[in-house]
Design an enzyme around this catalytic site. Structure first.
Site, PDB file in Angstrom:
ATOM      1  N   SER A  75       0.640  -0.856   0.023  1.00 39.40           N
ATOM      2  CA  SER A  75       0.137   0.205  -0.089  1.00 39.40           C
ATOM      3  C   SER A  75       0.929   1.401  -0.331  1.00 39.40           C
ATOM      4  CB  SER A  75      -1.037   0.221   1.241  1.00 39.40           C
ATOM      5  OG  SER A  75      -0.997   1.121   1.484  1.00 39.40           O
TER       6      SER A  75
ATOM      7  N   TYR B  35      -0.818  -0.861   9.999  1.00 30.76           N
ATOM      8  CA  TYR B  35      -0.902  -0.941   9.023  1.00 30.76           C
ATOM      9  C   TYR B  35       0.417  -0.423   7.536  1.00 30.76           C
ATOM     10  CZ  TYR B  35      -3.251  -1.884   4.143  1.00 30.76           C
ATOM     11  OH  TYR B  35      -3.373  -2.713   2.786  1.00 30.76           O
TER      12      TYR B  35
HETATM   13  N1  LIG Z   1      -8.515  -2.648  -0.825  1.00 37.47           N
HETATM   14  C1  LIG Z   1      -7.784  -1.254  -0.835  1.00 37.47           C
HETATM   15  O1  LIG Z   1      -8.551  -0.493  -0.905  1.00 37.47           O
HETATM   16  C2  LIG Z   1      -6.299  -1.576  -1.141  1.00 37.47           C
HETATM   17  C3  LIG Z   1      -5.514  -1.287  -0.662  1.00 37.47           C
HETATM   18  C4  LIG Z   1      -4.396  -0.850  -0.783  1.00 37.47           C
HETATM   19  C5  LIG Z   1      -3.700  -2.359  -0.705  1.00 37.47           C
HETATM   20  N2  LIG Z   1      -5.201  -3.396  -1.358  1.00 37.47           N
HETATM   21  C6  LIG Z   1      -3.721  -4.431  -0.262  1.00 37.47           C
HETATM   22  O2  LIG Z   1      -4.294  -5.516  -1.363  1.00 37.47           O
HETATM   23  C7  LIG Z   1      -4.564  -6.493  -0.393  1.00 37.47           C
HETATM   24  C8  LIG Z   1      -5.670  -7.204  -0.493  1.00 37.47           C
HETATM   25  O3  LIG Z   1      -6.822  -6.613   0.559  1.00 37.47           O
HETATM   26  P1  LIG Z   1      -8.257  -6.223  -0.422  1.00 37.47           P
HETATM   27  O4  LIG Z   1      -8.704  -5.479  -0.469  1.00 37.47           O
HETATM   28  O5  LIG Z   1      -8.711  -7.428  -1.292  1.00 37.47           O
HETATM   29  O6  LIG Z   1      -9.269  -7.070   1.077  1.00 37.47           O
HETATM   30  P2  LIG Z   1      -9.965  -8.386   1.561  1.00 37.47           P
HETATM   31  O7  LIG Z   1     -11.640  -8.363   0.789  1.00 37.47           O
HETATM   32  O8  LIG Z   1     -10.416  -7.719   3.420  1.00 37.47           O
HETATM   33  O9  LIG Z   1      -9.437  -9.464   1.343  1.00 37.47           O
HETATM   34  C9  LIG Z   1      -7.710  -9.833   2.406  1.00 37.47           C
HETATM   35  C10 LIG Z   1      -7.813 -11.419   2.089  1.00 37.47           C
HETATM   36  O10 LIG Z   1      -6.658 -11.640   2.518  1.00 37.47           O
HETATM   37  C11 LIG Z   1      -6.809 -12.795   3.659  1.00 37.47           C
HETATM   38  N3  LIG Z   1      -6.300 -13.082   5.231  1.00 37.47           N
HETATM   39  C12 LIG Z   1      -6.347 -12.515   5.906  1.00 37.47           C
HETATM   40  N4  LIG Z   1      -5.287 -12.604   7.202  1.00 37.47           N
HETATM   41  C13 LIG Z   1      -5.399 -13.946   6.837  1.00 37.47           C
HETATM   42  C14 LIG Z   1      -3.859 -14.940   7.627  1.00 37.47           C
HETATM   43  N5  LIG Z   1      -3.582 -14.435   8.357  1.00 37.47           N
HETATM   44  N6  LIG Z   1      -3.619 -16.052   6.561  1.00 37.47           N
HETATM   45  C15 LIG Z   1      -4.773 -15.988   5.242  1.00 37.47           C
HETATM   46  N7  LIG Z   1      -5.081 -14.698   4.583  1.00 37.47           N
HETATM   47  C16 LIG Z   1      -5.601 -14.032   5.264  1.00 37.47           C
HETATM   48  C17 LIG Z   1      -9.097 -12.871   4.507  1.00 37.47           C
HETATM   49  O11 LIG Z   1      -9.193 -14.270   4.569  1.00 37.47           O
HETATM   50  P3  LIG Z   1     -10.679 -13.988   5.726  1.00 37.47           P
HETATM   51  O12 LIG Z   1     -12.029 -14.228   4.498  1.00 37.47           O
HETATM   52  O13 LIG Z   1     -10.258 -15.361   5.846  1.00 37.47           O
HETATM   53  O14 LIG Z   1      -9.989 -12.687   6.048  1.00 37.47           O
HETATM   54  C18 LIG Z   1      -8.745 -12.800   2.885  1.00 37.47           C
HETATM   55  O15 LIG Z   1      -8.918 -12.971   1.868  1.00 37.47           O
HETATM   56  C19 LIG Z   1      -3.582  -6.577   0.495  1.00 37.47           C
HETATM   57  O16 LIG Z   1      -2.656  -7.122   0.554  1.00 37.47           O
HETATM   58  C20 LIG Z   1      -4.385  -4.961   0.907  1.00 37.47           C
HETATM   59  O17 LIG Z   1      -3.405  -4.756   2.349  1.00 37.47           O
HETATM   60  C21 LIG Z   1      -5.971  -2.894  -0.173  1.00 37.47           C
END
Ligand SMILES: NC(=O)c1ccc[n+]([C@@H]2O[C@H](COP(=O)([O-])OP(=O)(O)OC[C@H]3O[C@@H](n4cnc5c(N)ncnc54)[C@H](OP(=O)(O)O)[C@@H]3O)[C@@H](O)[C@H]2O)c1
Length: 475
Positions: A339, A394
């Site tokens: 991020s 974070y």
């Molecule tokens: N959304 C944004 O605006 C944004 C912006 C910048 C960066 N990102 C990055 O993009 C990536 C994906 O995020 P997202 O937005 O798609 O979030 P999300 O919808 O909350 O998905 C996160 C995923 O990570 C899994 N997870 C969490 N803890 C875990 C663990 N201990 N072991 C294995 N899996 C785990 C979750 O599984 P569960 O369903 O079991 O919780 C879920 O499948 C992340 O690295 C995030 O930091 C997102």
């Protein structure tokens, strides 16, 4: 069994079983019988012999009779050779049903790939030939399959690629290959050719950007390992991907449980994965957590956040390193989803910033920084120490992952492993409570393009920011 290894067990045979029929049928009965035979045949997925079919169906007798009456054969041929003229192959066929036809229909030229088992190893993306080509095995696979050079036999074959360039042939070997439940002996020609990447692993892929990434990558024909910390959620994601794809059987998907915050789970996963596949081409570290609402900044869960977002990918990379395929032309790669909240310029502590910017930054210094942050949180002094202001825990976890990626990129730059980071921008997922400027599928489209950049366009130690893959900075 179909090309996608779906196995159809025989339904119980009806009383009027074609296997039992040995008498020729009277002409007046044949039309009705033919229909019956064909109905049964559809249900048994061609599990009758050609002879049984000929004995029972007038229509099927007529076609080969016509074909045989025009097939020329020399009288000096042995009975065995005549049988070979008549039979196309000696068994071990892969059969197809309408179920195997891809979404665009029959009119396509996509290769048929299957995951096969050779000497206890699962080999993904094996291209099945139609009998008119040779089966090629890149020489780099031999040690992995524990096939020694002494097992190879020579051959006079001269092999040329489509561009007419000559290929260096090392030898030939035969081995048993298992496709689904069927085992058959196959001859492979070993060539000194580079392997292109084919096996990808995405963490935290049961929802959000990870899920969309797997969908996009699997739909482009790659073999994708979907991992999730929860088995039920993981299998549900696989099922959803197959359903959404229409004909999900031609997606090459495998599920493994992996909780990146738990070193024991990483160890168990890597040990099983090594037994099953033993190689990896692309790792996408996507799994992450954040416990803050959009405008909140609590560090209540700082330890979990750091464990999941920084130590998780770090431990996983370390454990998977021996499995990355080393090749000069087809490089292996790590794409860390991070991020911009974790950019170095978010760090307000000048000394810390200077350390992070240093070309000589070490892994120990990064771990030291993360430990110091956790210490500050525990002592309640974190607010005054110049840590990033927004989503502090974070941001620190992603900052650590960013700079660790830079250290790795430098360390492995001459070893065929490229390490980059990607911030997908403000994306509508559960992490942002559905808010954002674009969907997870949009973010995954960019992420997938970055993950699959051709080797000559793929840098190392870069930070791809936001929604445009063009915006790239040094890590
Ligand atoms: N959304 C944004 O605006 C944004 C912006 C910048 C960066 N990102 C990055 O993009 C990536 C994906 O995020 P997202 O937005 O798609 O979030 P999300 O919808 O909350 O998905 C996160 C995923 O990570 C899994 N997870 C969490 N803890 C875990 C663990 N201990 N072991 C294995 N899996 C785990 C979750 O599984 P569960 O369903 O079991 O919780 C879920 O499948 C992340 O690295 C995030 O930091 C997102």
């Amino acid at each position: 069994m179909t090309s996608s290894c779906r196995y159809y067990p025989d339904p119980p045979m009806e009383k009027d079983d074609v296997r039992g029929k040995a008498k020729l049928l009277a002409k007046e009965d044949t039309d009705e019988e033919d229909d019956q035979v064909l109905r049964q045949l559809k249900r048994t997925q061609a599990n009758v012999t050609v002879w049984e079919l000929l004995l029972t169906s007038e229509k099927h007798r007529t076609a080969p009779t016509k074909a045989l009456s025009v097939l020329k054969v020399f009288t000096e041929k042995t009975l065995e050779e005549i049988a070979k003229v008549v039979l196309i192959e000696d068994g071990g066929h892969i059969t197809f049903s309408n179920h195997d036809v891809p979404a665009e229909g029959r009119n396509h030229s996509r290769a048929l790939f299957a995951t096969v088992e050779v000497r206890g190893w699962k080999v993904p993306c094996v291209m099945i030939d139609d009998g008119s080509a040779i089966n090629v095995c890149p020489s780099k696979i031999l040690p992995k399959l524990e096939i020694s050079m002494s097992e190879l036999t020579g051959s006079d074959l001269v092999i040329r690629a489509y561009d007419d360039s000559k290929r260096n042939m090392i030898g030939v070997f035969k081995t048993m290959v298992k496709v689904g439940l069927v085992e058959t002996k196959v001859e492979f020609t070993v060539l000194d050719i580079p392997m292109t990447f084919s096996l990808l692993l995405v963490t935290g892929a049961n929802k959000g950007i990870g899920f969309s990434l797997v969908k996009r990558l699997a739909e482009s024909g790659l073999t994708v390992i979907l991992t999730a910390r929860d088995v039920e959620r993981g299998y549900k994601a696989i099922e959803q991907l197959r359903n959404e794809h229409g004909d999900g059987d031609d997606l090459h998907l495998h599920f493994y449980r992996l909780d990146v915050s738990d070193p024991a789970s990483i160890k168990a996963f890597v040990s099983q994965f090594e037994k099953d596949f033993g190689v990896l081409d692309i790792l996408v570290n996507n799994a992450a957590v954040s416990f803050n609402e959009i405008h909140e900044n609590s560090v209540e869960h700082a330890e979990t956040v750091v464990k999941t977002n920084f130590y998780g990918p770090k431990l996983l990379i370390e454990a998977l390193l021996p499995m990355f395929r080393q090749s000069t032309s087809a490089c292996s790669r790590i794409l860390n989803i991070t991020s911009r909240l974790g950019s170095i310029n978010k760090m307000r502590n000048p000394k810390m910033k200077e350390m992070l910017l240093s070309e000589n930054l070490s892994e120990e210094q990064i771990v030291g920084m993360v430990n110091l942050f956790i210490e500050n949180v525990k002592k309640g002094t974190w607010k005054s120490q110049g840590w990033p202001e927004i989503w502090t825990d974070y941001a620190v976890s992603k900052l650590a992952l960013n700079v660790y990626s830079r250290v790795l990129a430098t360390r492995y730059k001459d070893c065929g492993l490229r390490v980059n980071c990607f911030c997908p921008g403000f994306t509508q997922t559960s992490m942002t409570r559905g808010k954002g400027t674009h969907t997870a599928a949009d973010a995954a489209e960019v992420g997938a393009r970055l993950a699959l950049l051709p080797p000559h366009q793929l840098p190392t130690g870069k930070f791809y920011i936001g929604f445009s893959p063009g915006i790239v900075s040094k890590l």
